[in-house]
Design an enzyme around this catalytic site. Sequence first.
Site, PDB file in Angstrom:
ATOM      1  N   ASP A   1       0.849  -1.192   0.000  1.00 56.99           N
ATOM      2  CA  ASP A   1       0.000   0.000   0.000  1.00 56.99           C
ATOM      3  C   ASP A   1       0.883   1.239   0.000  1.00 56.99           C
ATOM      4  OD1 ASP A   1      -2.153   1.708   0.207  1.00 56.99           O
ATOM      5  OD2 ASP A   1      -2.513   1.321   2.318  1.00 56.99           O
TER       6      ASP A   1
ATOM      7  N   ASP B   1      -4.463  -0.187  -6.207  1.00 60.77           N
ATOM      8  CA  ASP B   1      -4.258   0.166  -4.799  1.00 60.77           C
ATOM      9  C   ASP B   1      -4.903  -0.861  -3.871  1.00 60.77           C
ATOM     10  OD1 ASP B   1      -3.565   1.496  -2.485  1.00 60.77           O
ATOM     11  OD2 ASP B   1      -5.167   2.983  -2.641  1.00 60.77           O
TER      12      ASP B   1
ATOM     13  N   GLU C   1      -2.517  10.204  -0.885  1.00 54.69           N
ATOM     14  CA  GLU C   1      -3.789   9.463  -0.876  1.00 54.69           C
ATOM     15  C   GLU C   1      -4.218   9.191   0.546  1.00 54.69           C
ATOM     16  OE1 GLU C   1      -6.474   5.967  -0.701  1.00 54.69           O
ATOM     17  OE2 GLU C   1      -4.445   6.059   0.094  1.00 54.69           O
ATOM     18  N   GLU C   2      -3.246   8.838   1.401  1.00 58.56           N
ATOM     19  CA  GLU C   2      -3.585   8.292   2.720  1.00 58.56           C
ATOM     20  C   GLU C   2      -4.279   9.293   3.643  1.00 58.56           C
ATOM     21  OE1 GLU C   2      -3.703   5.361   3.273  1.00 58.56           O
ATOM     22  OE2 GLU C   2      -2.127   4.257   2.270  1.00 58.56           O
TER      23      GLU C   2
END
Lengths: 459, 459
Positions: free
Chosen positions: A290, A352, A324-325
């Site tokens: 990830d 993802d 993104e996180e």
Amino acid sequence: MKIILKKIIFLLLLLFIGCENRNPTNLGKIALSYQQESKKIIVATLNDSVGFNRVAELCDTFGPRLSGSENLEKAILWIMQEMKKDGIENVRAEEVMVPKWVRGEESAKMLKPWPKNLAMLGLGGSIGTKSNGITAKVIAVSSFEELATRSNEVKGNIVLFNVPFDTYSNTVKYRVRGAIEASKHGAVASLVRSVGTFSMNTPHTGNSSYEDGVKKIPHAAITIEDAAMIGRILENGQDVEINLKMEAQNYPDVLSHNLIGEIVGSEFPDQIIVIGGHIDSWDVGQGAMDDAGGCVAAWNVLRILKDLNIRPKRTIRLVLWTNEENGLRGANSYRNKYLDKLKDHILAIESDAGVFKPSGFGFTGPDESLNILQDIGTLLKPIQSGVITKGGGGADIGPIMKEGVPGMGLTVESEKYFWYHHTAADTWDKLNIQEFNQCVATMAVMSFVVADMDIRLPK
Amino acid sequence: MKIILKKIIFLLLLLFIGCENRNPTNLGKIALSYQQESKKIIVATLNDSVGFNRVAELCDTFGPRLSGSENLEKAILWIMQEMKKDGIENVRAEEVMVPKWVRGEESAKMLKPWPKNLAMLGLGGSIGTKSNGITAKVIAVSSFEELATRSNEVKGNIVLFNVPFDTYSNTVKYRVRGAIEASKHGAVASLVRSVGTFSMNTPHTGNSSYEDGVKKIPHAAITIEDAAMIGRILENGQDVEINLKMEAQNYPDVLSHNLIGEIVGSEFPDQIIVIGGHIDSWDVGQGAMDDAGGCVAAWNVLRILKDLNIRPKRTIRLVLWTNEENGLRGANSYRNKYLDKLKDHILAIESDAGVFKPSGFGFTGPDESLNILQDIGTLLKPIQSGVITKGGGGADIGPIMKEGVPGMGLTVESEKYFWYHHTAADTWDKLNIQEFNQCVATMAVMSFVVADMDIRLPK
């Protein structure tokens, strides 16, 4: 022995691809014209080790890549240099302002009924505690509803959301909104049972939120084992007291980058097939599944097409989104920057969900396009990754999908994704070179044919 | 739904046991006389939940139970009280002096090439470091032979034994003797890649040794992931520097206890069948598989026979040994105390491989006895746990086996034992009530028949 076995499997695969070719009725109408290129791409990819080793180099050289960290920017710079070496075109880093949250030192200790260090991870965005921490009794609840029912027990205590994993979306809400809801009832801190499907005393971090008008309280994840144990101790009528210390701090936004590279289309260079993943990760482990694996897999698609000297009619654009996180700033920035070009974004493909064994894609777009993609999917039968199902996408392609760009997410064996997700165990050794290469081959064939076919994929 | 399924399985099992009874040719000669009792024991055990819940109560109330800790002595006291409540006979705690090692705070940080907190566990018996720790470069080796070859690189550095798991005995030597061998070549500390078969960034502790005349150096385990990563970084030609801090200390021996209880034989009370496990554990997790589960399973054998009012001709003696993990003092003390009674120790049964799904026993003793035990094993066919293989025993029955007592170890599905072994993940939630009860039933039928049959098991 292992090498001989691999060679035998490889020869059988070639034979199988050969058989497919001799029996073209298995192939879709569009696929029929792409047998040769598809075979070349698959064979080259399954023989590759450069991509897989690059995941290791990325992970081992820079470590985890949280937004706002030096690690992330160094990693982006390194990938940019490598992409240029690969001969990938129009390589560029596009500026994005991202949040900066720094974990610092942290700990959770059970003080009563007996002393135990609890493995924990503060949740992204959480505030810290004062330096000697927060010491309070624990009240465990299994839902927001139970929290409301027991509101009068909460004041001054630590709320533990002891909620077993159901689906990710059903369970993650306690991580995302736990601090808000606990604070509304007067809690001094909140803990969640880690959002994962298997635990070796493994805490999972992830993003969390505050709400205007609700007092911010520190918010952290403990392990499934410890949450379950505390639940049992409380059910047996004993008090549990915890000391929670967190140095976590939020800082002003800092500069990060989306990384872009292309194979420019020979006939319709302005028509774009986007393919990518997110280059940021959480700040523990190596963010290997990830999403270093997804990023390098997408990058490898361009490298392998380049090496094979295959240039499609349309442009294949690699996008490695940042943040993104804990913000999705990269995805939103891409959407904003290319808003007037999105009409010519033909398809966006995201990886993802880890680079486990792929089965195909989940697609969101018109049925007419789904049929075309399923036709193309028949080229992936030799590696059993050609199943295109309705519905799918990804966080980073979400903003452009909202603007009408058809999107698809690579689907992979999902059993272990939530074992490693957002943990110190998300490391390179969890990847398998065969499975990784199958992910690359799957995305390569799909993106190439969509980029090259005579018809334009309908929106 | 789950409950209905369980009931169906249970009814099918009863039916199966019934079929076995109607078809006695499947049973051994001795077994034939024990069909009824065996069936009663199996049914009662598979319906039990007291034992399984006691494992939780033991684990959740006292936590891990390292030799020399208060936890251990409190746990022993609680079990003793509960055993008396069960009506188990001759319950007694026998004094044993045991080592006392206290871990204290500890950490390992990679400083170069980039900063990373390494999950770690100091190894039992290790000395600590000075308060600011030891900071040194790392040299990684894959064997003692490689260490000797590269002796000139070791002085002043930290040696990492980066050895992948092979068999436990092949791999554990680096944990046990690592500090000795590294110190001989001038290392300032030693690290081992954790001895385990799967890792979620999971360090495994365990015992280690020093040798007279060789300087003691601190010795700790890091995770498989971090060891592998450091190995890769070093192979790529970069230096790795680590700061290791350990407060670990060895103290003078303290008092602990072997815990004993019996069902006294009706005809030959002096003839003893020993059954047990070790009540101490490492100081992390809950020591649930290693060996709370084994202890409570053996204890439950006596409780269930008592409840069923089944008294065999010979005595079944439960022994919960102390200090298996870091000294074997309990096992040696038992041997010494009962040396002149060992001639009448008929059989010793140990459960110390976890309470996973059992398959039978491994037996060490005369072939004549193996045949008898295989005959008895036919009673366990309904729960597929009647396979008695040649060779087997256990650490705690080792000393009395050396004196000629036939011994057997419960064999169970072994896949996950070394996932949890000596880690923070060895917790109650890893146990399964069906599998636990099958372990109890397997040991109950075996110990009861050996204790009750007309012939005395030959030595």
